[in-house]
Design a protein around this motif. Structure first.
Motif, short mmCIF file in Angstrom:
data_model
loop_
_atom_site.label_atom_id
_atom_site.label_comp_id
_atom_site.label_asym_id
_atom_site.label_seq_id
_atom_site.Cartn_x
_atom_site.Cartn_y
_atom_site.Cartn_z
N ALA A 41 -27.21 15.52 -5.84
CA ALA A 41 -26.32 14.47 -5.35
C ALA A 41 -26.68 14.07 -3.93
N THR A 42 -26.22 12.90 -3.55
CA THR A 42 -26.30 12.42 -2.18
C THR A 42 -24.90 12.49 -1.58
N TYR A 43 -24.82 13.10 -0.41
CA TYR A 43 -23.53 13.27 0.27
C TYR A 43 -23.44 12.31 1.45
N LEU A 44 -22.33 11.64 1.56
CA LEU A 44 -22.04 10.74 2.68
C LEU A 44 -20.77 11.23 3.36
N TYR A 45 -20.86 11.44 4.66
CA TYR A 45 -19.68 11.72 5.48
C TYR A 45 -19.50 10.56 6.45
N ARG A 153 -14.84 26.57 -6.40
CA ARG A 153 -13.47 26.40 -5.90
C ARG A 153 -13.18 27.44 -4.85
N GLY A 154 -12.56 26.98 -3.77
CA GLY A 154 -12.16 27.89 -2.70
C GLY A 154 -10.66 27.87 -2.55
N GLY A 155 -10.10 29.01 -2.16
CA GLY A 155 -8.66 29.12 -1.98
C GLY A 155 -8.06 30.06 -2.99
N ALA A 156 -6.87 29.76 -3.45
CA ALA A 156 -6.16 30.61 -4.42
C ALA A 156 -5.49 29.72 -5.45
N ARG A 157 -5.00 30.33 -6.50
CA ARG A 157 -4.33 29.57 -7.56
C ARG A 157 -3.25 28.67 -6.97
N ASN A 158 -3.24 27.41 -7.41
CA ASN A 158 -2.30 26.38 -6.96
C ASN A 158 -2.54 25.93 -5.52
N ASN A 159 -3.51 26.53 -4.85
CA ASN A 159 -3.86 26.10 -3.49
C ASN A 159 -5.37 26.21 -3.32
N SER A 160 -6.11 25.44 -4.11
CA SER A 160 -7.56 25.51 -4.04
C SER A 160 -8.16 24.12 -4.09
N ASP A 161 -9.39 24.04 -3.63
CA ASP A 161 -10.10 22.77 -3.63
C ASP A 161 -11.58 23.06 -3.83
N LEU A 162 -12.35 22.02 -4.09
CA LEU A 162 -13.77 22.20 -4.30
C LEU A 162 -14.49 22.40 -2.97
N VAL A 163 -15.49 23.25 -2.99
CA VAL A 163 -16.34 23.51 -1.84
C VAL A 163 -17.79 23.27 -2.27
N SER A 164 -18.49 22.42 -1.55
CA SER A 164 -19.89 22.12 -1.85
C SER A 164 -20.79 22.97 -0.96
N ILE A 165 -21.63 23.79 -1.59
CA ILE A 165 -22.53 24.69 -0.88
C ILE A 165 -23.94 24.15 -0.98
N GLY A 166 -24.58 23.91 0.17
CA GLY A 166 -25.94 23.40 0.15
C GLY A 166 -26.27 22.64 1.41
N ASP A 167 -27.55 22.33 1.58
CA ASP A 167 -27.99 21.61 2.77
C ASP A 167 -27.38 20.22 2.85
N ALA A 168 -27.35 19.50 1.74
CA ALA A 168 -26.93 18.10 1.77
C ALA A 168 -25.53 17.91 2.35
N PRO A 169 -24.51 18.61 1.85
CA PRO A 169 -23.18 18.41 2.44
C PRO A 169 -23.08 18.91 3.87
N ASN A 170 -23.73 20.04 4.17
CA ASN A 170 -23.66 20.58 5.53
C ASN A 170 -24.32 19.65 6.55
N ILE A 171 -25.51 19.18 6.21
CA ILE A 171 -26.25 18.34 7.16
C ILE A 171 -25.59 16.97 7.29
N ALA A 172 -25.15 16.39 6.18
CA ALA A 172 -24.48 15.09 6.26
C ALA A 172 -23.24 15.17 7.14
N ALA A 173 -22.49 16.27 7.01
CA ALA A 173 -21.30 16.44 7.84
C ALA A 173 -21.66 16.53 9.32
N LYS A 174 -22.71 17.28 9.64
CA LYS A 174 -23.13 17.42 11.04
C LYS A 174 -23.63 16.09 11.59
N LEU A 175 -24.37 15.33 10.78
CA LEU A 175 -24.88 14.04 11.24
C LEU A 175 -23.75 13.07 11.54
N SER A 176 -22.67 13.15 10.78
CA SER A 176 -21.55 12.23 11.01
C SER A 176 -20.85 12.52 12.33
#
Length: 202
Positions: A41-45, A153-176
Motif C-alpha cells: 500500500a501507499t500511505y499518505l499523512y 489490532r492494538g488495544g483491548a476488546r471494545n477499545n482497539s484500532d488498527l495499527v500499521s507496522i512498516g516503513d511506509a506508514p512510519n516514514i509518511a507520518a514523519k515526512l508530514s
C-alpha cells in the motif's frame, strides 16, 4: 502483575494468523488477539502546521472550525482518489491507497489537498475570521511512502484500532511533520522513482 504477565505471554507467544489482504481492512476484519493482514500500500499523512499556536490565538470554537475544515478537505480529497481513511490524530489524517495506481492516486490526493487549501480555505479565512483581530493562513504538509505493511489490532476488546507496522506508514507520518521545507508535499524515492519511470512529473 500476574494479570499483565498472562496478557503479555498471550501477545508474545501466540502464533500469528496472517492473511494477504486484497482490500484495505477495517478494524473488524482483523482478529483481536493474533490476527494480521499483509498489504502492499501507499500511505499518505496530511498534517496541519502550527495547531498549538492556532489554539492559543483563537477561541476554541474558531480553532475547531479551522481544524474541521482542514480535515474535511483532506478526507474528501483522499476519498476522491480512492484512498481509505483509517486514522485521525488531532489535526492529522492518514489515508491508505492500494492497487496499481496507488502511488499516482496518493500524490494526486496530496496535490488536491494543497490546491483546495490555497484556492478555497485560505481565501475564506482571510475574510471570515469573525470578530477576530488576528488573521490565519493554513499551512500543512503531506508525507507519502509506499511498501508492504503488517496490519494488526492494538488495544483491548471494545477499545482497539488498527495499527500499521512498516516503513511506509512510519516514514509518511514523519515526512508530514516536516516544517520549513519548500512546497507542501514530500514523497520518498520509492514513490518518486515509480512516478519517474511512468513519465509522471510532480
Amino acid at each position: 502483575m500476574e494479570e499483565f504477565d498472562t496478557k503479555l505471554n498471550g501477545i508474545f507467544y501466540a502464533d500469528w494468523d496472517v492473511q494477504d489482504a486484497r482490500v484495505v481492512p477495517k478494524t473488524e476484519d482483523v482478529k483481536q488477539y493474533n490476527g494480521a493482514k499483509k498489504l502492499e500500500a501507499t500511505y499518505l499523512y496530511a498534517d496541519m502546521a502550527d495547531s498549538t499556536l492556532l489554539v492559543k490565538r483563537f477561541e476554541p470554537e474558531m480553532a475547531a472550525r479551522i481544524v474541521r475544515s482542514y480535515l474535511r478537505i483532506a478526507v474528501d480529497c483522499i476519498r476522491a482518489k480512492g484512498g481509505h481513511i483509517r486514522s485521525f490524530d488531532g489535526d492529522r489524517v492518514m489515508g491508505i491507497f492500494i492497487g496499481d495506481r496507488r502511488r499516482n492516486d496518493a500524490v494526486d490526493a496530496g496535490l488536491n489537498i494543497s490546491w483546495v487549501i490555497e484556492k478555497a480555505l485560505n481565501p475564506k479565512l482571510s475574510t471570515k475570521l469573525w470578530n477576530s483581530k488576528d488573521k490565519w493562513t493554513v499551512s500543512h504538509r503531506v508525507g507519502i511512502d509506499d511498501g508492504e505493511t503488517f496490519i494488526v489490532r492494538g488495544g483491548a476488546r471494545n477499545n482497539s484500532d488498527l495499527v500499521s507496522i512498516g516503513d511506509a506508514p512510519n516514514i509518511a507520518a514523519k515526512l508530514s511533520g516536516l516544517r520549513g521545507e519548500r512546497g507542501s508535499i514530500t514523497i520518498t524515492s520509492r514513490v518518486y522513482d515509480y512516478l519517474f519511470k511512468k513519465g509522471i512529473r510532480i
